[in-house]
Design a protein around this motif. Structure first.
Motif: not given
Length: 333
Positions: A133-137, A227-231, A264-269, A302-308
């Motif tokens: 939901l946060t990525l959707l925001l 997941h697929m709904g927001p995606f 944002h595209w990196f994080v979403i991917t 991996v996303p939790h470490m790389s996103s910030p």
């Protein structure tokens, strides 16, 4: 007459004993976190060290993002509030899951109690839903900023963003708790080895004494919706954004708009693509447990470490604020 009453007392005692056993099942039952089932024990310290590094990098990186956004007034803007909200979610997820895995591979503490398992399960599903939901925001913020720049501050303000983040927390808490409730009321009395890294509905429900196929299917459908709904909405919004960017005539404006989206595209991917692979792979009749474990590990940690890190390196405002903080610390010393 006396023998009849004695039989009644004996029956009552046996019934009470059975009820006591049933009442104590949840208190005494425990699960075993398997992780990589085919990994030899001699590699346990190495894997524990790797997860320890992951956890420390995640803790440091996400904490830095949260603190910088809180302390710097110029970052009290919608986009940075959403980034901080994502960092809080990722920090909580890793704190709930990784210490248990580290203790498993370093100390051999692989068991988890019934209540702790389902508490972890609730938070796992809550925080996974919250990330989505946060990525959707985040995508909505970029859509308004690029496609409706003149109305941006009228549509999205810091107050509105905080309310939306709170609404995301409430919705995720409801969904995650509801999903967890499907598994907590199943009877567990047999196999107790969870073939993954933490407690979630599908790998726990499969250990039930009864047929849990319906519960697991419902969990899969809930995951697809979460997941697929927001995606799908994110993809649609960024398609519109790309079309709008292509329509921008000035090169500087085009590059600036594109740069704000690339991060944002990196994080979403890295958040969604491994999940899509996992959904597709687990639809096979006999999925390989080791491959599934690797995919789960990738999209869980991996996303939790790389996103910030990505946000700090790619976002000029956060990068500049971080540099100023570091200069102040060095000057203070």
């Amino acid at each position: 007459m006396g023998s009849y009453s004695g039989q009644r007392v004996a029956v009552r005692k046996r019934a009470n004993q059975r009820s006591d056993i049933m009442a104590n099942d949840s208190a005494s039952f425990y699960f075993i976190i398997v992780g990589f089932s085919g990994l030899q024990e001699k590699f346990y310290p190495l894997l524990g060290a790797l997860m320890f590094c992951f956890y420390n990098v995640s803790i440091c990186a996400n904490t830095i993002v949260i603190v910088i956004v809180l302390l710097k007034d110029q970052l009290h803007q919608p986009m940075y509030i959403i980034i901080a909200n994502l960092a809080v979610s990722d920090l909580l997820f890793d704190t709930i899951t990784l210490p248990k895995l580290i203790s498993k591979y370093w100390l051999g503490a692989e068991s988890i109690s019934f209540s702790a398992c389902f508490l972890q399960m609730a938070f796992v599903h809550i925080l996974n839903c919250l990330d989505s939901l946060t990525l959707l925001l985040m995508a909505f913020d970029r859509y308004v900023a690029i496609c409706k720049p003149l109305r941006y501050h009228a549509i999205i303000s810091s107050r509105t963003t905080i309310l939306l983040c709170l609404a995301a927390w409430c919705a995720a808490s409801f969904v995650g708790t509801f999903v967890m409730s499907w598994g907590v009321f199943l009877p567990y009395c047999g196999p107790n080895r969870i073939k993954t890294f933490y407690c979630s509905l599908a790998p726990v429900a499969v250990l039930s004494c009864t047929d849990s196929s319906t519960v697991r299917k419902n969990g899969l459908y809930a995951g697809l919706i979460m997941h697929m709904g927001p995606f799908s909405l994110i993809v649609v919004s960024y398609i519109i954004v790309i079309i709008s960017i292509c329509a921008i005539s000035r090169v500087n404006n085009w590059q600036k708009a594109l740069n704000t989206c690339i991060t944002h595209w990196f994080v979403i991917t890295i958040f969604y693509i491994p999940r899509i692979v996992d959904y597709g792979y687990n639809s096979q009749v006999v999925p390989n447990a080791e491959i599934a474990a690797v995919v789960i590990c990738i999209y869980s940690f991996v996303p939790h470490m790389s996103s910030p890190i990505i946000f700090c390196l790619r976002n000029k405002e956060i990068k500049k604020s971080l540099e100023n903080v570091c200069k102040q610390i060095i000057h203070f010393k």
